[in-house]
Design a protein around this motif. Sequence first.
Motif, mmCIF file in Angstrom:
data_model
loop_
_atom_site.group_PDB
_atom_site.id
_atom_site.type_symbol
_atom_site.label_atom_id
_atom_site.label_comp_id
_atom_site.label_asym_id
_atom_site.label_seq_id
_atom_site.Cartn_x
_atom_site.Cartn_y
_atom_site.Cartn_z
ATOM 1 N N TYR A 13 -96.851 35.690 -68.391
ATOM 2 C CA TYR A 13 -97.582 34.434 -68.514
ATOM 3 C C TYR A 13 -99.008 34.666 -68.997
ATOM 4 O O TYR A 13 -99.493 34.002 -69.911
ATOM 5 N N VAL A 14 -99.682 35.648 -68.356
ATOM 6 C CA VAL A 14 -101.081 35.903 -68.711
ATOM 7 C C VAL A 14 -101.182 36.369 -70.156
ATOM 8 O O VAL A 14 -101.926 35.810 -70.964
ATOM 9 N N TRP A 15 -100.401 37.412 -70.503
ATOM 10 C CA TRP A 15 -100.518 37.934 -71.871
ATOM 11 C C TRP A 15 -99.985 36.941 -72.882
ATOM 12 O O TRP A 15 -100.477 36.874 -74.012
ATOM 13 N N GLY A 16 -98.981 36.165 -72.480
ATOM 14 C CA GLY A 16 -98.487 35.114 -73.369
ATOM 15 C C GLY A 16 -99.590 34.125 -73.704
ATOM 16 O O GLY A 16 -99.796 33.767 -74.869
ATOM 17 N N SER A 17 -100.325 33.708 -72.681
ATOM 18 C CA SER A 17 -101.426 32.773 -72.903
ATOM 19 C C SER A 17 -102.463 33.348 -73.858
ATOM 20 O O SER A 17 -102.899 32.689 -74.798
ATOM 21 N N TYR A 18 -102.835 34.626 -73.574
ATOM 22 C CA TYR A 18 -103.865 35.227 -74.427
ATOM 23 C C TYR A 18 -103.356 35.397 -75.846
ATOM 24 O O TYR A 18 -104.113 35.241 -76.805
ATOM 25 N N ALA A 19 -102.063 35.690 -75.983
ATOM 26 C CA ALA A 19 -101.500 35.836 -77.320
ATOM 27 C C ALA A 19 -101.589 34.507 -78.065
ATOM 28 O O ALA A 19 -102.019 34.459 -79.223
ATOM 29 N N VAL A 20 -101.221 33.421 -77.386
ATOM 30 C CA VAL A 20 -101.302 32.106 -78.024
ATOM 31 C C VAL A 20 -102.734 31.815 -78.444
ATOM 32 O O VAL A 20 -103.021 31.386 -79.567
ATOM 33 N N PHE A 21 -103.661 32.113 -77.535
ATOM 34 C CA PHE A 21 -105.078 31.884 -77.788
ATOM 35 C C PHE A 21 -105.517 32.594 -79.066
ATOM 36 O O PHE A 21 -106.095 31.994 -79.970
ATOM 37 N N PHE A 22 -105.180 33.889 -79.158
ATOM 38 C CA PHE A 22 -105.643 34.648 -80.310
ATOM 39 C C PHE A 22 -104.924 34.249 -81.586
ATOM 40 O O PHE A 22 -105.544 34.145 -82.638
ATOM 41 N N VAL A 23 -103.630 34.014 -81.489
ATOM 42 C CA VAL A 23 -102.882 33.679 -82.705
ATOM 43 C C VAL A 23 -103.365 32.350 -83.267
ATOM 44 O O VAL A 23 -103.661 32.229 -84.460
ATOM 45 N N VAL A 24 -103.494 31.340 -82.385
ATOM 46 C CA VAL A 24 -103.915 30.028 -82.878
ATOM 47 C C VAL A 24 -105.315 30.107 -83.477
ATOM 48 O O VAL A 24 -105.582 29.576 -84.558
ATOM 49 N N LEU A 25 -106.231 30.812 -82.787
ATOM 50 C CA LEU A 25 -107.596 30.891 -83.314
ATOM 51 C C LEU A 25 -107.644 31.697 -84.606
ATOM 52 O O LEU A 25 -108.438 31.393 -85.497
ATOM 53 N N ALA A 26 -106.778 32.722 -84.716
ATOM 54 C CA ALA A 26 -106.751 33.503 -85.954
ATOM 55 C C ALA A 26 -106.274 32.634 -87.106
ATOM 56 O O ALA A 26 -106.887 32.614 -88.182
ATOM 57 N N ILE A 27 -105.204 31.864 -86.878
ATOM 58 C CA ILE A 27 -104.717 30.962 -87.922
ATOM 59 C C ILE A 27 -105.807 29.962 -88.284
ATOM 60 O O ILE A 27 -106.086 29.695 -89.448
ATOM 61 N N GLU A 28 -106.446 29.467 -87.226
ATOM 62 C CA GLU A 28 -107.473 28.450 -87.401
ATOM 63 C C GLU A 28 -108.653 29.000 -88.218
ATOM 64 O O GLU A 28 -109.287 28.272 -88.972
ATOM 65 N N ALA A 29 -108.934 30.299 -88.057
ATOM 66 C CA ALA A 29 -110.043 30.888 -88.803
ATOM 67 C C ALA A 29 -109.634 31.255 -90.225
ATOM 68 O O ALA A 29 -110.467 31.236 -91.131
ATOM 69 N N LEU A 30 -108.347 31.584 -90.415
ATOM 70 C CA LEU A 30 -107.909 31.989 -91.754
ATOM 71 C C LEU A 30 -107.591 30.780 -92.628
ATOM 72 O O LEU A 30 -107.699 30.860 -93.847
ATOM 73 N N ALA A 31 -107.228 29.659 -91.998
ATOM 74 C CA ALA A 31 -106.837 28.482 -92.772
ATOM 75 C C ALA A 31 -107.925 28.028 -93.743
ATOM 76 O O ALA A 31 -107.625 27.762 -94.909
ATOM 77 N N PRO A 32 -109.199 27.938 -93.325
ATOM 78 C CA PRO A 32 -110.218 27.500 -94.278
ATOM 79 C C PRO A 32 -110.310 28.409 -95.492
ATOM 80 O O PRO A 32 -110.562 27.951 -96.602
ATOM 81 N N ARG A 33 -110.082 29.709 -95.282
ATOM 82 C CA ARG A 33 -110.164 30.628 -96.411
ATOM 83 C C ARG A 33 -109.125 30.277 -97.470
ATOM 84 O O ARG A 33 -109.420 30.217 -98.665
ATOM 85 N N ALA A 34 -107.881 30.021 -97.000
ATOM 86 C CA ALA A 34 -106.814 29.674 -97.946
ATOM 87 C C ALA A 34 -107.119 28.349 -98.633
ATOM 88 O O ALA A 34 -106.959 28.210 -99.842
ATOM 89 N N THR A 35 -107.600 27.366 -97.825
ATOM 90 C CA THR A 35 -107.916 26.057 -98.407
ATOM 91 C C THR A 35 -109.003 26.195 -99.467
ATOM 92 O O THR A 35 -108.937 25.593 -100.525
ATOM 93 N N ARG A 36 -109.987 27.016 -99.139
ATOM 94 C CA ARG A 36 -111.110 27.203 -100.052
ATOM 95 C C ARG A 36 -110.626 27.745 -101.394
ATOM 96 O O ARG A 36 -111.008 27.270 -102.459
ATOM 97 N N ARG A 37 -109.739 28.734 -101.313
ATOM 98 C CA ARG A 37 -109.228 29.324 -102.547
ATOM 99 C C ARG A 37 -108.477 28.272 -103.361
ATOM 100 O O ARG A 37 -108.637 28.162 -104.567
ATOM 101 N N ARG A 38 -107.664 27.453 -102.637
ATOM 102 C CA ARG A 38 -106.881 26.430 -103.325
ATOM 103 C C ARG A 38 -107.796 25.408 -103.998
ATOM 104 O O ARG A 38 -107.616 25.052 -105.166
ATOM 105 N N VAL A 39 -108.829 24.965 -103.250
ATOM 106 C CA VAL A 39 -109.735 23.956 -103.790
ATOM 107 C C VAL A 39 -110.452 24.478 -105.017
ATOM 108 O O VAL A 39 -110.554 23.798 -106.044
ATOM 109 N N LEU A 40 -110.914 25.736 -104.933
ATOM 110 C CA LEU A 40 -111.652 26.292 -106.072
ATOM 111 C C LEU A 40 -110.742 26.477 -107.279
ATOM 112 O O LEU A 40 -111.163 26.229 -108.414
#
Lengths: 58, 227, 253
Positions: A13-40
Motif C-alpha cells: 500500500y505504502v509503496w503503491g501510493s508513492y509509485a502513483v505519486f511519482f508516476v502521475v507527477l512525472a507524466i504531469e511534468a513531461l506532458a507540457p514538454r510534449a505539448t510545447r513541441r507539438r505547438v511549436l
Amino acid sequence: MNDFLAMGGYGAYVWGSYAVFFVVLAIEALAPRATRRRVLTELRGRLRRREQRNEPSA
Amino acid sequence: MKPGSTLAACAALVRRDLTLVWRRRGDAANPILFALIVVALFPLALGPEPEQLRRIAAGVVFVAILLAGLLALDTLFRSDYEDGSLEQLVLSPHPLSLLLACKIAVHWLTTALPLIVVSPLLGELLHLAAPLRGLLPLALLLATPLLSLLGAVCVALTVGMHRSGMLLALLVLPLYVPVLIFGAGACNAAQAGLPFAAPLLWLGAALVLVLVLAPLACAAALRISLS
Amino acid sequence: MNALTLWFHKTGSPPTAYRLAGRIMPWCYGLGLVLGLVALYGGLVLAPRDYQQGDAYRIIFIHVPCAWMGLFAYFFMAANAFIALVWRIKLSEVLAMAAAPVGAAFTFITLVTGSLWGKPMWGTWWTWDARLTSELVLLFLYLGVIGLHAAIEDRRQAARAAGFLALIGVVNIPIVHFSVNWWNTLHQGSTVRLMGPSKIDGSMIWPLLLMALATHVWFFGSVLARTRIGLLELDGGKDWVRAIALGETEARA
C-alpha cells in the motif's frame, strides 16, 4: 533494509501510493514538454505555409 | 422601430416557445419514455422482489427523472442557436436574463412537469412505499426546477458545440449532486420514519436562490459562448 | 499611468510573461524536487511508526499535501478566472487554464492514495463519505473545466467559458461538501490544524508540511510551464512567437 521495504506489512500500500505519486507527477511534468513541441511544430508549419503563399513564384 | 415593453417580449417569447413545442408534440413524450425505460430496467436487473424494489424505489425514480432531464437539456437552446434566433435574443434591448428565465420556465413546463405527473406511475412500478406517494412528487416539484435552472447555465456554456452530450453531462453532474442528495434523501428519510422537512426546506431555499442567480449566470455564459 | 500599473501591464504582456516564466520555472521544479526528497526522507525513514496505524500512515505524507494542493489549485484557478473575466487580462486566462490539469493530477493522486490507505485501515477501497465524495466531485469539476476548454476552438473564448465554469464550481464545492456531510461519515477527523495545537507529533508534522511546501513550489513550476505554452498558442501570429518558433529550428539544425 527488508524491514524498511516491508513497511510493517503495509509495503504494497505504502509503496503503491508513492509509485502513483511519482508516476502521475512525472507524466504531469513531461506532458507540457510534449505539448510545447507539438505547438511549436504546428506554428512552424503555419509560418512556412504563409511564406509560400506570399512568394509563390520564388 | 421602438421596441415593445419587456413584459410583451417575455409573453411573445413564451407563446413562441410553447407553439414550437406544440408543433413537435411527439418529441415531448421522449423524456417520459426514457424515464420509463430506465425504471423498467431496474427490476429486470435486480429481480422482481417487491421488498427490495421498495427500498430503492424513490432513489431510482429520482435518478431516472434526472437523467431524462439531462437528455432533454440539449433541446433548450439547440434549435434557437441553429436558426439564429438565440443571437437575436442576445441582441434584444430587453434584459437577457429575464428572457432566458422565460425560456427555462417553458422548457421546465414542457419536459419536467410531465415527468412529475408520471412519477407516481414510475413509483408504482417499483412498489413505492405508501407514505412516499405524496412526498416524491413534492420533492420532484422542488428539485426539477433546480435541475433545469442549473442545467441551463451549463447548456449556455456548451451552446454551439456539435457533440456536447458527454461534456454537458460532465459539467452538469457536480451541480446536480446536492439536489439529488437532498431530494432523494428526503424520500429515504421519510421511508425510514425520520423527519424529512429539513432537506425539503433546503431544496426550497436553494430554489429561491438559484431562481434569482441562474438566469443571470445563464445570460453571462451565453454572452461568452456567442461572443 | 503610475509606476505600479505600468509594471503590471509590462509583466502581464505575453512576451515578458513568457520570458519571466521561463526564468522562474526551473527554480520551482528544482526546489520542489529537493524539498520533496528531503520530506520523503523525513517521512519514510525518520518519522517513527504510528502506534495505531503502523507504517500505513506514511501514505499521508503524500496524501494530505496532495489533497491540499487539489483545493489550492482550484482556488488559484478560480481567482485567475475571476480576474480574467472581470478585467479581461490575457495572462490570467492562461494562468487559470494552466492550473486545471495540475490540480486534476493532484486530486487524482489524492483519490488513489486515499483508496490505498483506506484498504488496510478501513478494510475497503472506497466508502461514500463526505470527503471522498467531495474529492470525487472536485475531480469531475476539473475534468469539466479541462473538457470545456478543449472543446472550444477559439482559445480566448474557451478560456473565458471554462473560467466561468470554474467560478460556478467554487460556489458548488462547499455546497457539495455540506450536502454529502449529511450522510454520516466514517472518515477520521482533521488531525492537522493551522490554529491551536495539532494532534500529531512533531517528528511526523515537519515532513508533512515540508512536502506541502514542495508540492506548492512544484505546482507553480508546472503552471508556469503550461502558461508558456498557452501564451505561445494565444499569440500564435505575433512576431515574438515567430522568433521563438524559428529560433528553435535553427538551434536544433
